[in-house]
Motif scaffolding. Structure first.
Motif, short mmCIF file in Angstrom:
data_model
loop_
_atom_site.label_atom_id
_atom_site.label_comp_id
_atom_site.label_asym_id
_atom_site.label_seq_id
_atom_site.Cartn_x
_atom_site.Cartn_y
_atom_site.Cartn_z
N ILE A 102 0.84 -1.20 0.00
CA ILE A 102 0.00 0.00 0.00
C ILE A 102 0.87 1.25 0.00
N LYS A 103 0.67 2.06 -1.03
CA LYS A 103 1.39 3.34 -1.12
C LYS A 103 0.60 4.44 -0.41
N SER A 104 -0.70 4.51 -0.69
CA SER A 104 -1.57 5.49 -0.06
C SER A 104 -3.01 5.00 -0.14
N TYR A 105 -3.86 5.66 0.62
CA TYR A 105 -5.28 5.31 0.61
C TYR A 105 -6.09 6.54 0.93
N GLY A 106 -7.33 6.52 0.47
CA GLY A 106 -8.22 7.65 0.69
C GLY A 106 -9.65 7.16 0.70
N LYS A 113 1.88 0.39 -4.52
CA LYS A 113 3.20 0.83 -4.97
C LYS A 113 3.44 0.44 -6.43
N SER A 114 2.74 -0.59 -6.89
CA SER A 114 2.87 -1.04 -8.28
C SER A 114 2.06 -0.17 -9.24
N LYS A 115 1.54 0.95 -8.73
CA LYS A 115 0.76 1.93 -9.50
C LYS A 115 -0.65 1.45 -9.83
N ARG A 116 -1.06 0.32 -9.30
CA ARG A 116 -2.43 -0.13 -9.46
C ARG A 116 -3.30 0.55 -8.43
N ARG A 117 -4.52 0.86 -8.80
CA ARG A 117 -5.48 1.48 -7.89
C ARG A 117 -6.63 0.50 -7.68
N ILE A 118 -7.03 0.31 -6.42
CA ILE A 118 -8.13 -0.58 -6.09
C ILE A 118 -9.27 0.24 -5.52
N SER A 119 -10.43 0.12 -6.12
CA SER A 119 -11.63 0.80 -5.61
C SER A 119 -12.20 -0.03 -4.47
N THR A 120 -12.59 0.64 -3.39
CA THR A 120 -13.11 -0.06 -2.23
C THR A 120 -14.48 0.50 -1.83
N LEU A 121 -15.13 -0.19 -0.93
CA LEU A 121 -16.37 0.30 -0.35
C LEU A 121 -16.09 0.92 1.03
N TYR A 122 -14.82 1.00 1.39
CA TYR A 122 -14.42 1.56 2.68
C TYR A 122 -14.07 3.04 2.53
N ASN A 123 -14.39 3.79 3.58
CA ASN A 123 -13.90 5.16 3.62
C ASN A 123 -12.50 5.14 4.23
N LYS A 124 -11.87 6.28 4.35
CA LYS A 124 -10.49 6.34 4.83
C LYS A 124 -10.35 5.77 6.25
N LYS A 125 -11.31 6.08 7.13
CA LYS A 125 -11.25 5.61 8.52
C LYS A 125 -11.33 4.09 8.59
N GLN A 126 -12.22 3.48 7.80
CA GLN A 126 -12.36 2.03 7.81
C GLN A 126 -11.09 1.35 7.28
N THR A 127 -10.47 1.96 6.28
CA THR A 127 -9.21 1.42 5.75
C THR A 127 -8.13 1.51 6.81
N GLU A 128 -8.06 2.64 7.52
CA GLU A 128 -7.07 2.81 8.59
C GLU A 128 -7.26 1.75 9.67
N GLU A 129 -8.52 1.47 10.03
CA GLU A 129 -8.79 0.46 11.05
C GLU A 129 -8.32 -0.92 10.60
N ALA A 130 -8.51 -1.26 9.34
CA ALA A 130 -8.06 -2.55 8.81
C ALA A 130 -6.53 -2.62 8.85
N ILE A 131 -5.87 -1.52 8.52
CA ILE A 131 -4.40 -1.48 8.56
C ILE A 131 -3.91 -1.63 10.00
N ILE A 132 -4.57 -0.97 10.93
CA ILE A 132 -4.19 -1.09 12.35
C ILE A 132 -4.34 -2.53 12.82
N ARG A 133 -5.43 -3.20 12.42
CA ARG A 133 -5.59 -4.62 12.79
C ARG A 133 -4.45 -5.46 12.21
N GLY A 134 -4.03 -5.14 11.00
CA GLY A 134 -2.90 -5.85 10.40
C GLY A 134 -1.61 -5.63 11.17
N ARG A 135 -1.37 -4.39 11.57
CA ARG A 135 -0.17 -4.08 12.37
C ARG A 135 -0.22 -4.78 13.71
#
Length: 157
Positions: A102-106, A113-135
């Motif tokens: 993951i390079k960035s998220y919004g 980082k491979s320049k691919r973009r993935i569309s999600t149904l998550y907002n920025k906060k939900q993505t952050e929470e998923a990343i925190i669970r991963g960490r």
């Protein structure tokens, strides 16, 4: 050279039905009709790991049953991100994205980082929470491994 899987994304295609797009670290997309769970199982077996045991351990450590990260190694932590609405009850709707990719998220998007973009149904906060669970899963698995290594040293002395 072994390629890393940056993301595993379930997709519905008219002619094929449910398939999985595997996004490699060089941005290339491979398609397979295997289920995401089967792909993780094969990845774990390739590293001589038991995916069910990994899932059980992460569930206990995070005190969660659903939407848990898949931890295959320190650099191979895949976080579940909802990327589509399910068409039926058992329809896969979560993509699994390697945290290191993951390079960035919004809002409703993840840039790899491979320049691919993935569309999600998550907002920025939900993505952050998923990343925190991963960490958290990584830290807890590292800590558990450290304790195991210390116990092994005591036993072997």
């Amino acid at each position: 050279m072994d390629r890393k899987f940056d993301a595993l994304c379930p997709v519905y295609q008219d002619n094929y039905g449910d398939i999985v797009h595997i996004i490699l670290d060089n941005g290339e997309i491979k398609r397979t009709n295997r289920k995401i769970g089967t792909i993780f199982k094969l990845m774990a077996q390739n590293q001589m790991q038991d995916i069910q045991l990994i899932r059980t351990n992460v569930q206990k450590l995070l005190q969660r049953k659903r939407n848990i990260p898949v931890v295959l190694g320190p650099d191979d932590i895949y976080i579940p991100i909802k990327t589509r609405k399910p068409l039926t009850k058992r329809d896969p709707c979560y993509s699994y994205i390697r945290m290191k990719a993951i390079k960035s998220y919004g809002f409703h998007t993840i840039q790899l980082k491979s320049k691919r973009r993935i569309s999600t149904l998550y907002n920025k906060k939900q993505t952050e929470e998923a990343i925190i669970r991963g960490r958290c899963a990584k830290v807890l698995m590292d800590y558990r491994q450290e304790i195991f290594n210390q116990m092994e040293n005591v036993i072997l002395k």
